[in-house]
Design a protein around this motif. Structure first.
Motif, PDB file in Angstrom:
ATOM      1  N   LEU A  19       0.838  -1.201   0.000  1.00 16.44           N
ATOM      2  CA  LEU A  19       0.000   0.000   0.000  1.00 16.44           C
ATOM      3  C   LEU A  19       0.868   1.244   0.000  1.00 16.44           C
ATOM      4  N   ALA A  20       1.933   1.252   0.791  1.00 19.61           N
ATOM      5  CA  ALA A  20       2.830   2.407   0.851  1.00 19.61           C
ATOM      6  C   ALA A  20       3.484   2.673  -0.503  1.00 19.61           C
ATOM      7  N   ARG A  21       3.795   1.597  -1.243  1.00 26.99           N
ATOM      8  CA  ARG A  21       4.398   1.746  -2.576  1.00 26.99           C
ATOM      9  C   ARG A  21       3.370   2.121  -3.628  1.00 26.99           C
ATOM     10  N   GLY A  22       2.087   2.009  -3.294  1.00 31.42           N
ATOM     11  CA  GLY A  22       1.046   2.222  -4.293  1.00 31.42           C
ATOM     12  C   GLY A  22       0.988   1.107  -5.304  1.00 31.42           C
ATOM     13  N   ASP A  23       1.439  -0.086  -4.905  1.00 26.34           N
ATOM     14  CA  ASP A  23       1.531  -1.225  -5.822  1.00 26.34           C
ATOM     15  C   ASP A  23       0.249  -2.049  -5.760  1.00 26.34           C
ATOM     16  N   LEU A  24      -0.737  -1.640  -6.566  1.00 27.33           N
ATOM     17  CA  LEU A  24      -2.041  -2.296  -6.571  1.00 27.33           C
ATOM     18  C   LEU A  24      -1.930  -3.750  -6.987  1.00 27.33           C
ATOM     19  N   GLU A  25      -1.124  -4.045  -8.000  1.00 27.98           N
ATOM     20  CA  GLU A  25      -1.014  -5.414  -8.501  1.00 27.98           C
ATOM     21  C   GLU A  25      -0.450  -6.352  -7.437  1.00 27.98           C
ATOM     22  N   ALA A  26       0.608  -5.931  -6.759  1.00 23.36           N
ATOM     23  CA  ALA A  26       1.198  -6.776  -5.713  1.00 23.36           C
ATOM     24  C   ALA A  26       0.238  -6.946  -4.541  1.00 23.36           C
ATOM     25  N   PHE A  27      -0.481  -5.886  -4.206  1.00 20.47           N
ATOM     26  CA  PHE A  27      -1.453  -5.954  -3.120  1.00 20.47           C
ATOM     27  C   PHE A  27      -2.542  -6.972  -3.435  1.00 20.47           C
ATOM     28  N   CYS A  28      -3.131  -6.876  -4.624  1.00 14.36           N
ATOM     29  CA  CYS A  28      -4.215  -7.786  -5.002  1.00 14.36           C
ATOM     30  C   CYS A  28      -3.730  -9.230  -5.058  1.00 14.36           C
ATOM     31  N   ARG A  29      -2.545  -9.437  -5.598  1.00 18.21           N
ATOM     32  CA  ARG A  29      -1.998 -10.791  -5.677  1.00 18.21           C
ATOM     33  C   ARG A  29      -1.814 -11.384  -4.283  1.00 18.21           C
ATOM     34  N   ALA A  30      -1.255 -10.591  -3.361  1.00 13.43           N
ATOM     35  CA  ALA A  30      -1.029 -11.087  -2.001  1.00 13.43           C
ATOM     36  C   ALA A  30      -2.336 -11.322  -1.255  1.00 13.43           C
ATOM     37  N   LEU A  31      -3.326 -10.469  -1.491  1.00 14.86           N
ATOM     38  CA  LEU A  31      -4.607 -10.615  -0.803  1.00 14.86           C
ATOM     39  C   LEU A  31      -5.360 -11.862  -1.249  1.00 14.86           C
ATOM     40  N   LEU A  32      -5.242 -12.215  -2.522  1.00 23.94           N
ATOM     41  CA  LEU A  32      -6.041 -13.312  -3.071  1.00 23.94           C
ATOM     42  C   LEU A  32      -5.390 -14.680  -2.929  1.00 23.94           C
ATOM     43  N   GLU A  33      -4.081 -14.730  -2.746  1.00 21.22           N
ATOM     44  CA  GLU A  33      -3.431 -16.037  -2.735  1.00 21.22           C
ATOM     45  C   GLU A  33      -3.605 -16.740  -1.383  1.00 21.22           C
ATOM     46  N   ASP A  34      -3.697 -18.064  -1.463  1.00 20.81           N
ATOM     47  CA  ASP A  34      -3.690 -18.938  -0.282  1.00 20.81           C
ATOM     48  C   ASP A  34      -4.824 -18.662   0.694  1.00 20.81           C
ATOM     49  N   GLN A  35      -5.978 -18.221   0.201  1.00 23.72           N
ATOM     50  CA  GLN A  35      -7.117 -18.071   1.096  1.00 23.72           C
ATOM     51  C   GLN A  35      -7.637 -19.460   1.483  1.00 23.72           C
ATOM     52  N   PRO A  36      -8.161 -19.614   2.704  1.00 19.02           N
ATOM     53  CA  PRO A  36      -8.638 -20.934   3.138  1.00 19.02           C
ATOM     54  C   PRO A  36      -9.874 -21.374   2.368  1.00 19.02           C
ATOM     55  N   ASP A  37     -10.146 -22.687   2.406  1.00 15.32           N
ATOM     56  CA  ASP A  37     -11.345 -23.211   1.770  1.00 15.32           C
ATOM     57  C   ASP A  37     -12.579 -22.532   2.369  1.00 15.32           C
ATOM     58  N   ALA A  38     -13.503 -22.153   1.504  1.00 10.47           N
ATOM     59  CA  ALA A  38     -14.748 -21.539   1.965  1.00 10.47           C
ATOM     60  C   ALA A  38     -15.800 -22.630   2.141  1.00 10.47           C
ATOM     61  N   PRO A  39     -16.278 -22.853   3.361  1.00  6.05           N
ATOM     62  CA  PRO A  39     -17.284 -23.896   3.568  1.00  6.05           C
ATOM     63  C   PRO A  39     -18.530 -23.663   2.729  1.00  6.05           C
ATOM     64  N   GLU A  40     -19.133 -24.749   2.276  1.00  7.03           N
ATOM     65  CA  GLU A  40     -20.304 -24.670   1.405  1.00  7.03           C
ATOM     66  C   GLU A  40     -21.466 -23.936   2.069  1.00  7.03           C
ATOM     67  N   TYR A  41     -21.598 -24.069   3.384  1.00  3.10           N
ATOM     68  CA  TYR A  41     -22.759 -23.470   4.044  1.00  3.10           C
ATOM     69  C   TYR A  41     -22.714 -21.939   4.035  1.00  3.10           C
ATOM     70  N   PHE A  42     -21.562 -21.344   3.738  1.00  2.87           N
ATOM     71  CA  PHE A  42     -21.476 -19.888   3.663  1.00  2.87           C
ATOM     72  C   PHE A  42     -22.470 -19.323   2.646  1.00  2.87           C
ATOM     73  N   GLY A  43     -22.673 -20.026   1.543  1.00  4.38           N
ATOM     74  CA  GLY A  43     -23.624 -19.560   0.536  1.00  4.38           C
ATOM     75  C   GLY A  43     -25.044 -19.509   1.080  1.00  4.38           C
ATOM     76  N   ARG A  44     -25.413 -20.510   1.861  1.00  8.97           N
ATOM     77  CA  ARG A  44     -26.746 -20.536   2.477  1.00  8.97           C
ATOM     78  C   ARG A  44     -26.905 -19.388   3.470  1.00  8.97           C
ATOM     79  N   MET A  45     -25.864 -19.107   4.248  1.00  5.35           N
ATOM     80  CA  MET A  45     -25.941 -18.004   5.195  1.00  5.35           C
ATOM     81  C   MET A  45     -26.138 -16.672   4.472  1.00  5.35           C
ATOM     82  N   LYS A  46     -25.410 -16.484   3.379  1.00  5.89           N
ATOM     83  CA  LYS A  46     -25.554 -15.245   2.602  1.00  5.89           C
ATOM     84  C   LYS A  46     -26.995 -15.062   2.137  1.00  5.89           C
ATOM     85  N   ARG A  47     -27.560 -16.123   1.554  1.00  3.98           N
ATOM     86  CA  ARG A  47     -28.932 -16.021   1.026  1.00  3.98           C
ATOM     87  C   ARG A  47     -29.931 -15.733   2.140  1.00  3.98           C
TER      88      ARG A  47
END
Length: 454
Positions: A220-248
């Motif tokens: 963020l300090a470098r203003g590096d949007l591409e590196a930020f997005c890449r780091a934020l999206l990688e290696d996220q944990p598995d999203a349990p299936e029931y999350f979709g039901r909770m959203k609805r």
């Protein structure tokens, strides 16, 4: 100033009661499904509930905001940001960026903080003589940020994660530009939640501390949007299936709990079609349980595992507990929308029972036709796995039953054996006859492998 954090350690979920200590006017933010703890605290502290608010449409638990507002007569304020798809479908007062709610001498400002979800709001709480506090919901955690990929993972989105990551970058820029670094950060989740990747266990931090110490500060300090997005999206944990039901359900409005009848003891000869939930410890379940029973041990992951394993359309019975424990567990099940608990059975002795079949790591080699099902997370699997094993997270297994063969042995394992016993019980309860639990899990298999001659 009045400020109280209410924490559910199972879901690592925090809600807040904030307001003015002098006038006793308060608001509740992000309440859990069961209104009881909020009503009890309001009564004990002689507080006047003016408003109930939510930061966003939750995915990991059912909201109690609507029912709490109805029970108390408080106004219900929900986000009107993020576009039509994220408008709540039941009556409420819409909140937009910059809206103000006065509670005696204190103030709550709504800030649109998209990234985790498009409609997400943070609430800046200001009280005379006190440092501002940002109730950041699932946007900004201690040590991490809210994951922007859940809409793709469980809610039918298509590549919304990339726009979410860019929005999160802009949200952080705004917060750092508009708020002092001393602003306290009070997030909606702590360590153990699947709403982020590496959440800290501390209940709060400051904006400056997070900017200095969290992973996102540097890009963020470098203003590096591409590196930020890449780091934020990688290696996220598995999203349990029931999350979709909770959203609805949270968009439509969870059904009110009302005043449920007390749970009654069940006749072991008249259980009928009830789905049996064996909530005893792992060792007791392994030694023997009722045919078709699901293993859902009462403990630190009870609500989470219930969301993973249970079908809310089914009627359930709790096995291995008495009245008081059954009532407590029923309230926990409400958090993830399991509302149809019909009773409990403390003594299993009159039920036909069988032990959980297992296989040792050394005997596994002889099962040439077996399908090995690794129910650990993606990150665990990537760090090492049994050759040929299929990775299906426990939280997605119920939705993937059709992908598994019924004519071949299934060997289920996790890291050490707790999750795999629950997963094996799910498979057995759905008619898979030849299910084996790998004794000691992947850790035992790895130890066995390292002791064998190469």
């Amino acid at each position: 100033m009045f400020f109280e954090r209410i924490f559910d350690p199972d879901l690592a979920q925090a809600s807040f009661i904030v307001g003015d200590a002098g006038s006793r006017e308060v608001a509740v933010i992000d309440p859990g499904r069961d209104p009881t703890p909020y009503l009890e605290l309001l009564s004990a502290q002689r507080l006047r509930l003016r408003a109930v608010l939510e930061t966003h449409v939750h995915a990991d638990y059912l909201s109690g905001a609507r029912e709490l507002a109805d029970l108390t007569g408080a106004a219900l304020y929900l986000s009107a940001e993020g576009g039509e798809a994220w408008r709540y479908r039941y009556p409420h007062h819409p909140l937009k960026d910059g809206d103000l709610l006065a509670l005696g001498r204190t103030r709550l400002w709504a800030l649109h903080t998209p990234g985790h979800t498009p409609e997400h709001l943070g609430f800046l709480f200001e009280a005379p003589g006190h440092t501002p506090r940002l109730l950041s919901g699932d946007a900004l955690f201690v040590g991490d940020l809210g994951r922007p990929d859940l809409l793709d993972e469980v809610a039918g989105g298509a590549d919304t994660r990339f726009e979410g990551a860019r929005q999160m970058f802009t949200t952080l820029q705004r917060l750092l530009g508009e708020l002092p670094g001393t602003t306290e950060i009070w997030p909606g989740h702590g360590a153990g939640s699947a709403c982020g990747r590496s959440l800290g266990s501390e209940p709060s931090s400051t904006l400056a501390q997070e900017q200095r110490g969290a992973w996102w500060g540097e890009p963020l300090a470098r203003g590096d949007l591409e590196a930020f997005c890449r780091a934020l999206l990688e290696d996220q944990p598995d999203a349990p299936e029931y999350f979709g039901r909770m959203k609805r359900m949270n968009l439509e409005g969870p059904p009110p709990l009302g005043e449920p009848e007390p749970l009654m003891p069940l006749d072991p000869d008249r259980l009928g079609s009830l789905r049996l939930l064996d909530v005893r410890p792992l060792e007791a379940y392994r030694a023997g349980s009722a045919a078709g029973a699901l293993h859902l041990p009462a403990g630190s992951h009870f609500e989470t595992w219930a969301g993973w394993l249970l079908d809310p359309a089914e009627e359930h019975a709790l096995l291995g507990v008495g009245m008081h424990e059954a009532e407590r567990l029923r309230r926990q099940l409400w958090q993830v929308g399991i509302d149809r608990v019909r009773g409990y059975l403390e003594d299993l002795s009159r039920l036909p029972q069988a032990p959980l079949p297992g296989v040792t790591p050394s005997a596994l080699e002889a099962l040439e036709d077996a399908v090995i099902v690794d129910v650990r997370a993606r990150s665990e699997y990537a760090g090492g796995h049994i050759p040929g094993a299929r990775q299906i997270h426990t939280g997605r297994l119920r939705a993937r039953l059709q992908d598994l063969p019924r004519e071949r042995p299934l060997v289920v394992h996790c890291q050490s054996g707790a999750r795999s016993a629950a997963a094996a019980s799910l498979l057995r309860s759905h008619g898979f006859d030849n299910v084996l639990d790998l004794e000691g899990g992947y850790a035992a298999w790895l130890r066995h492998r390292t002791t064998q001659p190469q």
